[in-house]
Design an enzyme around this catalytic site. Sequence first.
Site, mmCIF file in Angstrom:
data_model
loop_
_atom_site.group_PDB
_atom_site.id
_atom_site.type_symbol
_atom_site.label_atom_id
_atom_site.label_comp_id
_atom_site.label_asym_id
_atom_site.label_seq_id
_atom_site.Cartn_x
_atom_site.Cartn_y
_atom_site.Cartn_z
ATOM 1 N N CYS A 127 -2.020 8.846 2.458
ATOM 2 C CA CYS A 127 -2.310 8.996 1.549
ATOM 3 C C CYS A 127 -2.533 9.263 0.359
ATOM 4 O O CYS A 127 -2.779 9.196 -0.755
ATOM 5 C CB CYS A 127 -1.752 7.421 1.470
ATOM 6 S SG CYS A 127 -3.336 6.629 2.328
ATOM 7 N N GLU A 164 1.098 -1.118 0.237
ATOM 8 C CA GLU A 164 -0.412 -0.038 0.207
ATOM 9 C C GLU A 164 0.803 1.249 -0.064
ATOM 10 O O GLU A 164 1.651 1.223 1.040
ATOM 11 C CB GLU A 164 -1.056 0.102 1.005
ATOM 12 C CG GLU A 164 -1.761 -1.273 1.221
ATOM 13 C CD GLU A 164 -3.249 -1.408 0.819
ATOM 14 O OE1 GLU A 164 -3.123 -0.276 0.314
ATOM 15 O OE2 GLU A 164 -3.436 -2.327 0.276
#
Length: 473
Positions: free
Chosen positions: A261, A227
Amino acid sequence: MQIKNPRTGEYDYTLNENTADELADLAKHLRKNQMEWNNKGLEYRSQIMTQWAQNIEKYQKEIAEQLSIDTGRIKISKIEVSGIIGMIKAWSFKAPQLMKIANARPSALNSNVFIEQQMVPYSMVGVISPWNFPLLLALIDTIPALYAGSTVLLKPSEVTPRFMDPLEKSIQETPELAGVLKLIRGGKEAGKAVVNTADAICFTGSVNTGKSIAKVCSERFIPAFLELGGKDPGIVLNDADLETTTDAILRSAAGATGHACQSLERIYVDESIFEAFVNMISEKAEAVILTAEDPSQGQMGPIIFEQQALKIQDQINDAVSKGAVIHTGGKVEKIKGGLWCRPTVMTKVDHGMKIMTEETFGPIIPIMSFQNVEEAIKMANDSIYGLSASVFSKDQKNALMVAQKINAGAISINDGSLTNQIFDAEKNSFGQSGLNASRMGDAGFMRFFRKKAMLIQTANPAGMASFEEGKND
Ligand code: NAD
């Protein structure tokens, strides 16, 4: 390792790193305990996980306090802890549904052969996490892995390690859990050791680190669930509601100081509403209060990691030197020893600037206009990343049509960064934003298993006669 306090800039915490020998011992211990953890079944694991949730509740205040020193954020720290308690409870409800093993069933290809599926968890999962949401990102993969029957070697970021001390207490007070979950303290070298030891890796962090971990995992022939970073675009169509759209974009881009993010990091606005949009978001950005003077007043905390502050300032300088215009904010400031950046609205930007192409991870809102939707989609897709994106329009159908053309794993319609609230929507990262099964939705649990098929013949098995040439052709 001496650790800096993001509010004061002072080194006020010592991280005692685990040695390689300690890590090897802990891993040995985990492997030994895994069989029993798995064999005792999901109901047992749910009981232990529920006890752990209660022990986290017991130390909730202390964990949130340490997290708030790690990150300089009070409210978000409290949300992280309550979010984790909720996540443990949610998986205790969801995991049994996913784990229900169907009774043996006849194969559709040969009804004499019965199929029984089994799920075999990885023995030891290595979890490596970043500093932006230290607790949440340390446990988001750890919790479902433990429910699945794996043990976990967990190495949180060395930038924000204080929360580990009270978290460790909650683990030690749940003895059955302490045998299957080990916290590893340290930085890059400890992370490398975890990658070299575990049977599957869940990594959250930067693209560069993710790539180097992927290489090691491919050599070791183990899965790496990655990720990674993003440069999320937001497209604002000409019929978008300006009031709610500017609220959502500002929150997504500047909330948590842009250290997320899935923060919106570049905005494309229809030229017919461009000026009104820029004026409105600049006004709202200007009104954001830093928590610099009083940690309990305001909406935005400090930049957590000094190196990130340098990156943010470098991207601002690059943009300004190439002609960008700053409407609000615009620089990293030192206040009381900490590093801060006000929400920064920028126009006259283009894709020749780092601010439009590289991950910023700070509260910067660079805005470009577009003449038609195809142009906006082309610019949104002009990126090495593909984590998530947003489309804003009063016409939901039209917004969905635009969203379908964007190369990203999750698209929020009429909001920003919904993936940080909605964990039950499965999504994959596109481009360099990640690799392998989703941590969200059912896959967040199922990816910790290898499926094993028991194929039960109930008729007489075929013999060599079935291959006899010239017969029954
Ligand atoms: P980073 O890659 O520098 O470090 C992440 C973790 O990896 C840390 O624990 C670090 O000690 C460890 N590490 C460093 N080098 C290693 C190596 N060679 N082998 C093993 N471990 C190693 O990232 P960061 O600066 O801590 O985090 C910010 C990044 O994380 C941003 O790019 C952000 O977009 C990304 N992120 C992604 C998601 C997501 O869900 N996609 C969520 C949050 C953050």
